[in-house]
Design an enzyme around this catalytic site. Structure first.
Site, mmCIF file in Angstrom:
data_model
loop_
_atom_site.group_PDB
_atom_site.id
_atom_site.type_symbol
_atom_site.label_atom_id
_atom_site.label_comp_id
_atom_site.label_asym_id
_atom_site.label_seq_id
_atom_site.Cartn_x
_atom_site.Cartn_y
_atom_site.Cartn_z
ATOM 1 N N HIS B 86 50.225 -73.476 -71.219
ATOM 2 C CA HIS B 86 48.908 -73.184 -70.645
ATOM 3 C C HIS B 86 47.862 -73.079 -71.758
ATOM 4 C CE1 HIS B 86 45.639 -71.085 -68.569
ATOM 5 N NE2 HIS B 86 45.741 -70.117 -69.449
ATOM 6 N N TRP B 151 51.000 -70.124 -77.964
ATOM 7 C CA TRP B 151 50.334 -71.324 -78.472
ATOM 8 C C TRP B 151 50.177 -71.263 -79.988
ATOM 9 C CZ3 TRP B 151 45.374 -72.587 -80.617
ATOM 10 C CH2 TRP B 151 44.579 -71.486 -80.912
ATOM 11 N N SER B 178 42.829 -87.573 -83.209
ATOM 12 C CA SER B 178 41.773 -87.927 -82.261
ATOM 13 C C SER B 178 40.510 -87.106 -82.535
ATOM 14 C CB SER B 178 42.284 -87.688 -80.841
ATOM 15 O OG SER B 178 41.218 -87.544 -79.953
ATOM 16 N N SER B 179 40.676 -85.797 -82.753
ATOM 17 C CA SER B 179 39.512 -84.944 -83.014
ATOM 18 C C SER B 179 38.815 -85.349 -84.298
ATOM 19 C CB SER B 179 39.933 -83.481 -83.150
ATOM 20 O OG SER B 179 40.401 -83.007 -81.945
ATOM 21 N N HIS B 262 40.715 -69.622 -86.325
ATOM 22 C CA HIS B 262 39.453 -68.963 -86.033
ATOM 23 C C HIS B 262 38.287 -69.943 -85.965
ATOM 24 C CE1 HIS B 262 37.555 -65.506 -84.573
ATOM 25 N NE2 HIS B 262 36.472 -65.983 -85.142
ATOM 26 N N GLU B 264 38.553 -72.826 -85.009
ATOM 27 C CA GLU B 264 38.831 -73.484 -83.732
ATOM 28 C C GLU B 264 38.146 -72.758 -82.571
ATOM 29 O OE1 GLU B 264 40.283 -76.178 -82.777
ATOM 30 O OE2 GLU B 264 40.504 -75.782 -80.629
ATOM 31 N N SER B 277 21.526 -73.641 -74.603
ATOM 32 C CA SER B 277 20.201 -73.702 -75.229
ATOM 33 C C SER B 277 19.359 -74.845 -74.680
ATOM 34 C CB SER B 277 20.325 -73.867 -76.745
ATOM 35 O OG SER B 277 21.093 -72.828 -77.270
ATOM 36 N N HIS B 311 41.613 -61.154 -89.066
ATOM 37 C CA HIS B 311 41.540 -60.181 -87.961
ATOM 38 C C HIS B 311 42.538 -60.497 -86.848
ATOM 39 C CE1 HIS B 311 38.062 -62.684 -86.068
ATOM 40 N NE2 HIS B 311 39.172 -62.985 -85.460
ATOM 41 N N THR B 337 25.403 -63.855 -83.725
ATOM 42 C CA THR B 337 25.653 -64.011 -82.291
ATOM 43 C C THR B 337 24.606 -63.246 -81.501
ATOM 44 O OG1 THR B 337 27.989 -64.078 -82.868
ATOM 45 C CG2 THR B 337 27.462 -63.943 -80.544
ATOM 46 N N LYS B 340 21.407 -65.083 -81.247
ATOM 47 C CA LYS B 340 21.394 -66.120 -80.207
ATOM 48 C C LYS B 340 21.125 -65.521 -78.830
ATOM 49 C CE LYS B 340 24.037 -69.867 -81.059
ATOM 50 N NZ LYS B 340 23.218 -70.760 -81.767
#
Lengths: 40, 535, 387
Positions: B86, B151, B178-179, B262, B264, B277, B311, B337, B340
């Site tokens: 998943h 995962w 691919s990425s 992270h 990611e 935005s 962390h 953050t 934003k």
């Protein structure tokens, strides 16, 4: 499909250059990383 | 922000039918061989939706098993496979390809380019996803079952399993390739193919966030590839990178994995910031409050993402100095953050707002992502993290940022651009119903998981002690509401593609990027073959 | 699957209508150690700061959503970028973060200060049980889930009523004296596990090949429950931790009692307390093959079944099948050796802690069941192999 767009030759050159630099970055990170761990 | 003039409007409304002449060939070969960024974007989005349903079914099976204590539906090993796959399917199969799909559709149109820089590589990036997905899902059917280690693929647990691990490793390699190709394509396109006058600081924020995201991908995907290569050699070629008996260290895998992991997380959220935005100013009919500060905040988040991986590892037993460093660095992320969030709210302030479905999802994103941000701040505090690590509090936290964050932004973006892509309006009533069902289902499913975590329920367990029953039952009910309401989304999208009211070229009056101001709805197959001039 | 689903739904309906233990707990569990108390306070403080910020920020947003909508005739202002306000909303959060980081730093340092412990316990994690070794008091034992399997397995039909501490109960709890600083040295024998007892403020990975430490000092007597926190394979959800904090006298009594029951490896000790140690079997008893088989089935269910399966099929490749296995059909000596020493690098741990009779029984069971033809093993053979 019909007529692929045509970037200017200048754009084409720059695009290939960017891609080469980025690909080198990827391979560089991978290589440095693997060499580091294999020699450790 | 970007005012532009029609330099050579080769595809005005009157010519909208002209694309039939050099339109795509019909049938399978159109999709197999296409180098058109719009076709590839469409395929990415459908692939992502298929994976989303697949990963979602696994989630519902997990929630069904957790409806009550005891084992009723699945065996523990299969349960672990479900949680693992998943996670992998949702991260690599649903969220990331969805954003790449948006990038394919929008980046060329928003910067005034005819297509991506490398259309054939673009085709290849997409088609690589298919074998990777088959390997990932096919691993359920090999002896020993699919990967069951979470995962994060931590050794030594992952070393114990059978060939499904090799399939997973291969899948991760392919997805990474691919990425990386996709990222090179996007960066190159953005840096080189902008229309005359489209300076970097005039680009729509979605393009900016993807530029930064693509750099993150290029930096960390090779690291992930290295980590899984080491797993592979540990399994088959007698190395002991992660085996203490051979002089290795399992902790090293965690460091490497989270050095990838992270960034990611931000790869999955920065494009969402970009989409939101675009949407909030459009529906507030007011320019984004701080364009430049949004760009700087996004960059700061990206840079900080490289120094916070520890962390995820506060319970490994790092020295106090390590714990403190990672705690401070992580807390620091709250500043950009916050900038934003404040910017979005300042954009809404004194606007002239309407609340069509894209705006509803964007506002839902804003509220719920912030809750996820706050629980992230709580988890940044090392001592609190230690008591909550690997509990359902963490599960709640990352679903708030990835489902009501990334996924809600994807939904918002689909509703926002669907009229532009298909030329039809979606059903506003059904769209709103989908939003409210998702909103309610999501919160009922995931808010109680905070309480379960605080009370000490570990994650990835198929069965639990009796005192956790009530919140788990509520969570399961919410998960099913959320899951099944996504079928409504599928219905809305399909019916919009097949018909519906004609969408105006500038569907949303406040939207001002090139695809709204310069292109008809639906967009023709080829756009901007001659670049527009942006003032 | 549909049959199972309908059954599950029916069971669920019955479950919901039953007067269940209503427990809508919404907070961190009551702390039992000074560190857990600090964690509790940190969480409490930060939670309310976050709630406060949320109310202010989203109060503003919802006011805007309410007041600045087109349907109310709002005209869009066109302002943007204001350096003063942007500096304010960068600096204010920064200051709040510093205010949070200060007490947190203190707690991090306290948690890491494992100096001058009163006692040390070495905790070794296995798939899927814990071993506790009291380094000063010389007591060493395994601790594993004691919830009966039939309460868990409900695939076919709902199981019997579950124990109140379902899944949070063990055969041998950890016992510690109150008011003493207990240092844990945590490691693992196979994969990564996590020793997690929330009320003690401890959550520490056990990592194979490395020893990590953690500590706690319990203030008040009581029973504190926890679980393995890091996914460690199939039975990850079934390796709980139970810590009993008792007075110093009770602790001394428990140690003496435990020592008396320890299996005999250092031979002379066992002789000192012969039959006193309750139903421990007579080392000189003569076992018949049938007795060995019957006892072996029990020992197998308690120690081996989780990995190797009730039918001896295992879950390859991590957990090899025993039915038809080379070991169970091969020479006795090799299998006795394997049970006593374990197999390094795999999940197969040493089972030397079991008595000679139990080991002989379980070996006999595996060698005579599921079509295996290895033949029985007598306790005396195990005893001689130990030397």
């Amino acid at each position: 499909m019909a007529e692929p767009h045509k970037p200017t030759p200048q754009q084409r050159r720059n695009a290939l250059l960017s891609a080469a630099v980025l690909a080198a970055m990827v391979l560089g990170i991978y290589a440095v990383f693997m060499l580091k761990v294999f020699s450790a | 922000m970007s005012t532009a003039t029609h330099a050579h409007d080769t595809h005005g409304h009157d010519h909208a039918h002209a694309h039939d002449h050099h339109g795509p060939p019909a049938g399978f070969s159109r999709w197999m061989y296409t180098t058109n960024h719009k076709d590839i974007g469409t395929m990415y989005l459908w692939f992502s939706f298929a994976m989303f349903l697949m990963g979602g079914s696994m989630a519902l099976l997990i929630r069904a098993e957790l409806f009550q204590p005891g084992l009723q539906l699945v065996e523990p090993q299969f349960f672990n496979s479900l949680t693992t796959v998943h996670g992998l399917v949702m991260v690599f199969g649903a969220i990331m390809p969805a954003f790449v799909g948006f990038a394919n559709w929008l980046v060329p149109m928003q910067i005034g380019a005819a297509d991506m820089a490398f259309p054939r590589m673009n085709n290849w990036s997409f088609w690589l996803l298919i074998p990777a997905a088959l390997l990932l899902v096919g691993s359920f059917f090999v002896p020993g079952g699919a990967a069951a280690s979470g995962w994060t693929l931590y050794p030594p647990l992952i070393i114990q399993q059978g060939m499904s691990i090799d399939m997973t490793i291969l899948a991760v390699h392919i997805l990474g390739a691919s990425s990386i190709m996709g990222s090179i394509n996007i960066i190159t396109t953005i840096l080189n193919l902008r229309a005359p006058g489209m300076t970097l600081m005039k680009m729509p924020l979605f393009v900016w966030t993807w530029l930064i995201t693509a750099y993150l991908l290029i930096a960390v995907m090779p690291v992930l590839a290295g980590a899984v290569t080491m797993l592979l050699t540990d399994r088959h070629f007698g190395t002991s990178f992660f085996n203490a008996a051979g002089g290795g260290d399992p902790t090293m895998f965690m460091h490497i994995f989270w050095f990838f992991g992270h960034p990611e997380v931000y790869i999955m959220i920065l494009p969402a910031f970009g989409i939101v935005s675009q949407i909030i100013p459009a529906f507030a009919r007011k320019p984004l409050f701080g364009y430049a500060s949004m760009v700087y905040a996004t960059s700061s988040i990206a840079i900080l993402s490289f120094i916070v991986w520890g962390h995820h590892m506060f319970t490994v037993g790092m020295p106090a100095a390590g714990n403190l460093f990672f705690m401070y660095a992580t807390m620091l992320i709250a500043v950009p953050t916050g900038v934003k969030i404040f910017n979005w709210i300042a954009t809404m302030w004194k606007g002239s707002m309407t609340f069509e479905t894209p705006m509803l999802f964007a506002v839902g994103f804003l509220c719920l992502f912030t809750i996820g941000g706050f629980s992230g701040l709580v988890l940044a505090i090392t001592p609190v993290d230690i008591t909550l690590h690997n509990t359902y509090y963490v599960v709640a936290h990352f679903h708030y940022v990835l489902v009501s964050g990334a996924l809600f932004a994807i939904m918002a973006g689909i509703y926002f651009w669907l009229p532009k892509w298909t030329g039809h309006m979606y059903s506003e009533g059904l769209g709103k119903l989908h939003f409210w069902l998702s909103m309610i289902g999501f919160n009922v499913a995931f808010f109680p998981q905070h309480f379960l975590g605080l009370a000490g329920m570990p994650r990835r367990i198929p069965d639990y002690a009796l005192q956790f029953t009530e919140w788990n039952q509520i969570s399961t009910v919410g998960a099913f509401i959320f899951g099944f309401s996504q079928l409504l989304f599928l219905y809305i999208v399909i019916s919009t593609i097949r018909g519906g009211a004609k969408a105006p070229d500038r569907t949303w009056e406040g939207a001002d990027s090139l695809e709204w101001t310069h292109l008809p709805s639906p967009v023709p197959y080829h756009t901007f073959e001659t670049a527009p001039v942006v003032k | 699957m549909p049959v199972k689903l309908t059954r599950a739904v029916a069971a669920a309906a019955a479950f919901l209508s039953a007067p269940v233990l209503a427990d809508y707990h919404v907070d961190i569990l009551p702390p039992a150690t000074p560190i857990a108390q600090e964690i509790y306070n940190l969480h409490f403080g930060i939670l309310w700061v976050c709630v406060g910020i949320f109310i202010v920020v989203f109060g503003a947003m919802f006011w805007s959503v309410f007041a600045h909508r087109k349907s109310r005739g709002a005209q869009a202002a066109q302002f943007h970028e204001n350096t003063t306000i942007e500096i304010i909303w960068t600096v204010v959060p920064f200051v709040i973060l510093i205010a949070m980081a200060y007490p947190a730093t203190k707690t991090v340092l306290d948690m890491k200060d494992g100096s001058n412990p009163d006692m040390s316990i070495k905790v070794t994690a296995y798939q899927w049980k814990w071993e506790y070794d009291y380094l000063q008091d010389g007591v060493r034992y395994f601790s594993s889930l004691s919830t009966p399997r039939e309460q868990i397995e409900e695939h076919e039909k709902p199981g019997p009523k579950k124990n109140p501490n379902y899944l949070l109960e063990v055969d041998n709890p950890v016992v510690v004296p109150v008011g003493k600083k207990v240092r844990l040295l945590i490691t693992s024998n196979d994969v990564i596990h996590g020793w997690y007892v929330p009320q003690l403020g401890v959550n520490q990975y056990g990592i194979p090949g490395f020893v990590k430490d953690a500590w706690f000092k319990v203030d008040k007597p009581g029973r504190y429950l926890g679980q393995c926190s890091q996914i460690c394979g199939k039975e990850h959800g079934y390796m709980p931790i139970v810590v009993d904090a008792v007075s110093a006298e009770d602790y001394a009594k428990w140690i003496a009692d435990k020592k008396a029951k320890m299996p005999p490896p250092p031979a002379p000790v066992a002789d000192a307390t012969p039959a006193a140690a309750a139903p421990a079997e007579d080392p000189n008893k003569k076992w018949s093959v049938d007795e060995l088989k019957a006892n072996g089935a029990k020992v197998y269910a308690a120690n081996c079944q989780a990995c190797h399966g009730a039918e001896g099929k295992g879950t390859p490749p991590a957990f090899p099948p025993l039915a038809g296995s080379k070991v169970a059909n091969g020479p006795k000596g090799a299998q006795i050796d394997l049970e006593l020493k374990g197999k390094p690098g795999t999940a197969m741990a040493s089972f030397a802690q079991l008595s000679d009779a139990d080991l002989a029984s379980v070996i006999t069971h595996t060698r005579t069941s599921w079509g295996n033809k290895g033949g029985e093993v007598m306790p005396a053979e195990v005893k001689s192999a130990r030397k």
